[in-house]
Design an enzyme around this catalytic site. Sequence first.
Site, PDB file in Angstrom:
ATOM      1  N   SER A 172      25.850  23.309   2.916  1.00  8.24           N
ATOM      2  CA  SER A 172      24.989  23.298   4.104  1.00  8.24           C
ATOM      3  C   SER A 172      25.717  23.744   5.379  1.00  8.24           C
ATOM      4  O   SER A 172      25.128  23.730   6.459  1.00  8.24           O
ATOM      5  CB  SER A 172      24.380  21.915   4.315  1.00  8.24           C
ATOM      6  N   THR A 228      24.193  19.353   8.753  1.00  5.09           N
ATOM      7  CA  THR A 228      24.943  20.084   9.763  1.00  5.09           C
ATOM      8  C   THR A 228      26.126  19.235  10.132  1.00  5.09           C
ATOM      9  O   THR A 228      26.003  18.009  10.144  1.00  5.09           O
ATOM     10  CB  THR A 228      24.044  20.224  11.022  1.00  5.09           C
ATOM     11  N   THR A 268      26.317  25.017  11.115  1.00  5.58           N
ATOM     12  CA  THR A 268      25.485  24.823   9.927  1.00  5.58           C
ATOM     13  C   THR A 268      25.074  26.166   9.323  1.00  5.58           C
ATOM     14  O   THR A 268      25.093  27.191  10.006  1.00  5.58           O
ATOM     15  CB  THR A 268      24.200  24.051  10.325  1.00  5.58           C
ATOM     16  N   ARG A 313      15.209  32.890  10.932  1.00  6.84           N
ATOM     17  CA  ARG A 313      14.935  31.567  11.489  1.00  6.84           C
ATOM     18  C   ARG A 313      16.206  30.983  12.121  1.00  6.84           C
ATOM     19  O   ARG A 313      17.294  31.051  11.555  1.00  6.84           O
ATOM     20  CB  ARG A 313      14.438  30.640  10.378  1.00  6.84           C
ATOM     21  N   THR A 332      21.127  16.351  13.604  1.00  7.89           N
ATOM     22  CA  THR A 332      21.016  16.955  12.275  1.00  7.89           C
ATOM     23  C   THR A 332      19.616  16.665  11.754  1.00  7.89           C
ATOM     24  O   THR A 332      18.965  15.728  12.194  1.00  7.89           O
ATOM     25  CB  THR A 332      22.106  16.414  11.335  1.00  7.89           C
ATOM     26  N   GLY A 333      19.172  17.484  10.830  1.00 11.06           N
ATOM     27  CA  GLY A 333      17.822  17.307  10.289  1.00 11.06           C
ATOM     28  C   GLY A 333      16.939  18.485  10.657  1.00 11.06           C
ATOM     29  O   GLY A 333      17.448  19.565  10.979  1.00 11.06           O
TER      30      GLY A 333
HETATM   31  N1  ASP Z   1      19.485  21.005  11.916  1.00  8.42           N
HETATM   32  C1  ASP Z   1      19.712  21.977  10.884  1.00  8.42           C
HETATM   33  C2  ASP Z   1      18.684  23.069  11.003  1.00  8.42           C
HETATM   34  O1  ASP Z   1      17.545  22.809  11.341  1.00  8.42           O
HETATM   35  C3  ASP Z   1      19.700  21.427   9.503  1.00  8.42           C
HETATM   36  C4  ASP Z   1      20.287  20.050   9.315  1.00  8.42           C
HETATM   37  O2  ASP Z   1      21.067  19.586  10.086  1.00  8.42           O
HETATM   38  O3  ASP Z   1      19.940  19.381   8.349  1.00  8.42           O
HETATM   39  O4  ASP Z   1      19.008  24.177  10.707  1.00  8.42           O
END
Ligand code: ASP
Length: 343
Positions: A84, A203, A221, A231, A254-255
């Site tokens: 990731s 991330t 990330t 994107r 994150t997320g």
């Molecule tokens: N925040 C990151 C994204 O939207 C992904 C993650 O941290 O899980 O690309």
Amino acid sequence: MLNRRKFIKSTAATASLFAIGNKSASGMIPPPDIKDIKPIVISTWDFGIAANQAAWKVLVSGGRALDAVEKGVHVPEADPKNQSVGYGGLPDRDGHVTLDACIMDELGNCGSVAGLEHIVHPISVARLVMEKTPHVMLVGDGALQFALENGFKKENLLTKESEKAWKEWLKTAKYAPVMNIENKLYDKAAPTKLPGNQYNHDTIGMLAIDSKGNISGACTTSGMAYKLHGRVGDSPIIGAGLYVDNEVGGATSTGVGEEVIRNVGSFLVVELMRQGYSPEAACKEAVMRIIKKKPETAKNIQVGFLALNKKGEYGAFAIQKGFSYAVCTEEKNDLLIPGKSYY
Ligand code: ASP
């Protein structure tokens, strides 16, 4: 390899309390005395443990927080097993590994790259954007051109494992990220991820305070697996995936990046800390904004915030259980789980 479980602790006891009572007459939190500030580095998820160790080496030798966070996040960026972040990241739906990263220092300088391909350390390109150009953000081909002109090597970031996972995904080609994957797998005794690192997001966001009391942050990330080509998530966006204000503190996220961008999450967390919220309370309020606006969406996604204030207090809050973060100080290098999550 450190035993992760050994380091996992609930932060319910350690997270600082809601501290709105400390404001000065101006409404600002008085800055802590510099002699009370001790170096600290914190970062998201379990891979933060190894990243913090690298950052700590810089901090302990009197280095700058900015150098510490850059060196720290280099570890997951270069780890092919980490699907990731950086090299080995899961690709977009067209098979391209596209990286997002940003960095911010104690002076409010910042740099960012988005949709960068072929470069193992996007964070260092982001730093160069900050230091060598009049701009904040470079994207796509322009970011790659800038990196190559500045001596970065062009590499293939798609590992066999990630290519295999992508080809498997292509059989259905359904973009339905299981964002609360860690919730489903969450087990208090062993809050680890899917075997073989098969998670589709995550991330590294890192925040550090150095021996001078200065704060910097970095966030990097490969973004959401199998995203549309082009994107861009929250991670390279200053104010969304990362924000630092040396008077107050820093925050990272994150997320699901789209929800973080919609709420300018990390900036919000820092501004709440400025008003007197503890790091955990500020992270919780930012999560609540997301939930209040989109309660149905929030049920099935993960967003977590992590924050560090000027006094070295830290805290986190996430929508779903299973979020973890690593904290490294003179005394410890622990993996923590927030004491609470919304669900
Ligand atoms: N925040 C990151 C994204 O939207 C992904 C993650 O941290 O899980 O690309």
